[in-house]
Write an enzyme that holds these catalytic residues in place. Structure first.
Site, PDB file in Angstrom:
ATOM      1  CG  ASP A  79     -10.046 -10.896  17.638  1.00  0.00           C
ATOM      2  OD1 ASP A  79     -10.984 -11.697  17.494  1.00  0.00           O
ATOM      3  OD2 ASP A  79      -9.232 -10.619  16.725  1.00  0.00           O
ATOM      4  CG  HIS A 107      -7.443 -10.209  13.517  1.00  0.00           C
ATOM      5  ND1 HIS A 107      -8.125 -11.378  13.811  1.00  0.00           N
ATOM      6  CD2 HIS A 107      -6.456 -10.543  12.657  1.00  0.00           C
ATOM      7  CE1 HIS A 107      -7.576 -12.387  13.140  1.00  0.00           C
ATOM      8  NE2 HIS A 107      -6.563 -11.907  12.436  1.00  0.00           N
ATOM      9  CG  HIS A 162     -12.600  -6.570  12.420  1.00  0.00           C
ATOM     10  ND1 HIS A 162     -11.472  -5.963  12.929  1.00  0.00           N
ATOM     11  CD2 HIS A 162     -12.318  -7.909  12.379  1.00  0.00           C
ATOM     12  CE1 HIS A 162     -10.554  -6.896  13.192  1.00  0.00           C
ATOM     13  NE2 HIS A 162     -11.037  -8.072  12.871  1.00  0.00           N
ATOM     14  CG  ASP A 218      -8.431 -14.176  16.585  1.00  0.00           C
ATOM     15  OD1 ASP A 218      -8.164 -13.641  17.678  1.00  0.00           O
ATOM     16  OD2 ASP A 218      -9.143 -13.629  15.715  1.00  0.00           O
TER      17      ASP A 218
HETATM   18 ZN   LIG Z   1      -9.728 -11.739  15.157  1.00  0.00          ZN
END
Ligand SMILES: [Zn+2]
Length: 358
Positions: free
Chosen positions: A165, A167, A128, A253
């Site tokens: 991931d 996200h 991120h 995740d």
């Molecule tokens: Zn994540």
């Protein structure tokens, strides 16, 4: 393990109306992967690589001097926040350099033939992190920096990053958005974090058009939707792009146990995805595959997912069983659902249009 994310209520800063609790991005999930790899005996079959710190010049390839200096200054004092939801403590600057450098160490070991493939179990995570700010627990863009290292320091022509991931890998996307030499594929929960990021229509800009593929899977996606995405989007895209090295931004995740997302992956699901990645890597780049650890917030379950991936990468079954697999694998909706199928179908079209850059 000493990167200190301090006190908050999981992700919300503590205050007069929020009772303090540990931060959700903690050492525990990572430490427990390491411990399970030891207890299972897998560690006896692995080569352990000693990570180095990334140099300032290496980090400045993707971050600004101002940002680096700000992190260093705060880290030398009492810590601070790298931007949006990225708290850190005293000394985290050096630890973040070690995380980024550890991913480069893994890349070098694979390119030099010291190991067949590698898993960099690092924190803080990185996917991120943007040029001028940290986000979502990330400080420096570890996986993206490893890709730039492979391109600039090692002279590779084409590198691919597959981000599983849960996200969106916004930092990785931004780093290479107009760059056709680094293919970025992110498979994530639709519009989870960052908000309004990772749409299927975001395919790159300028010469990079077509070399960014987002697969925003609907919440509730399970092993069926993930396996279909890897068979019908990720593998064909990698075969068309012919990278010389494949990196995985390995967040764990998307598991059914994770508190920061709403997917239903299992350890066996991650094993399947790893198998696909190993097969494609063997086909297109001599098996050169490096996984860089990202998120994963169920300390109880993340270790079983990590062990499955590492077993597959090492080609060894320890026989240590995931005690939750049977329960999670029979959850309703593990097979691909029509609304998930629609997204995979759309993304598969993007993959089928891909060609290796001239
Ligand atoms: Zn994540």
């Amino acid at each position: 393990m000493w990167h200190d994310t301090g006190t908050s209520a999981w992700v919300t800063p503590a205050g007069l109306t929020v009772q303090p609790l540990g931060h959700i991005e903690s050492a525990e999930g990572k430490r427990r992967i390491r411990n399970l790899v030891e207890v299972s005996g897998l560690i006896d079959h692995l080569v352990q690589l000693k990570p180095r710190m990334a140099t300032e010049d290496e980090v400045l390839r993707l971050h600004t001097r101002e940002y680096m200096d700000r992190i260093k200054k705060a880290s030398d004092e009492i810590g601070g926040d790298a931007g949006d939801l990225s708290p850190f403590g005293h000394g985290s600057y050096e630890i973040a350099l070690l995380a980024a450098g550890g991913c480069m160490t893994a890349v070098d070991a694979v390119l030099d033939g010291k190991v067949n493939n590698a898993y960099a179990l690092v924190r803080p995570p990185g996917h991120h992190a943007e040029r001028t700010t940290g986000r979502g627990f990330c400080i420096f863009a570890n996986t993206a920096l490893a890709a730039v290292h492979a391109r600039q320091s090692r002279g590779l022509s084409r590198v691919a990053i597959v981000d599983w991931d849960v996200h969106h890998g916004n930092g990785t996307e931004h780093a290479f958005y107009d760059d056709p030499t680094v293919l970025t594929i992110s498979i994530h929960q639709d519009n989870n974090y960052p908000p309004n990021s990772g749409g299927i229509g975001d395919t790159g800009s300028g010469p990079g058009v077509g070399y960014n593929i987002n697969v925003p899977l609907p919440p509730g996606s399970g092993v069926g939707a993930y396996a279909a995405t890897f068979d019908r989007v990720v593998a064909p895209a990698l075969r068309a792009f012919r990278p010389e090295l494949i990196l995985i931004a390995s967040g764990l995740d998307a598991s059914a146990m994770d508190p920061l997302a709403s997917m239903m992956m299992t350890s066996d699901g991650y094993r399947k995805l790893t198998r696909t990645m190993l097969d494609v890597a063997a086909e297109v780049c001599g098996g050169r595959l490096v996984a860089c650890h990202e998120g994963g917030y169920s300390p109880a379950y993340v270790p079983y997912c990590g062990l499955a991936i590492l077993e597959e990468m090492a080609g060894i079954r320890t026989g240590l069983e995931d005690p939750l697999l049977e329960l999670l694998a029979q959850f309703g909706g593990q097979e691909i659902q029509p609304h998930q199928e629609a997204v995979v179908h759309q993304a598969a079209k993007l993959a089928s249009g891909l060609q290796a850059p001239a």
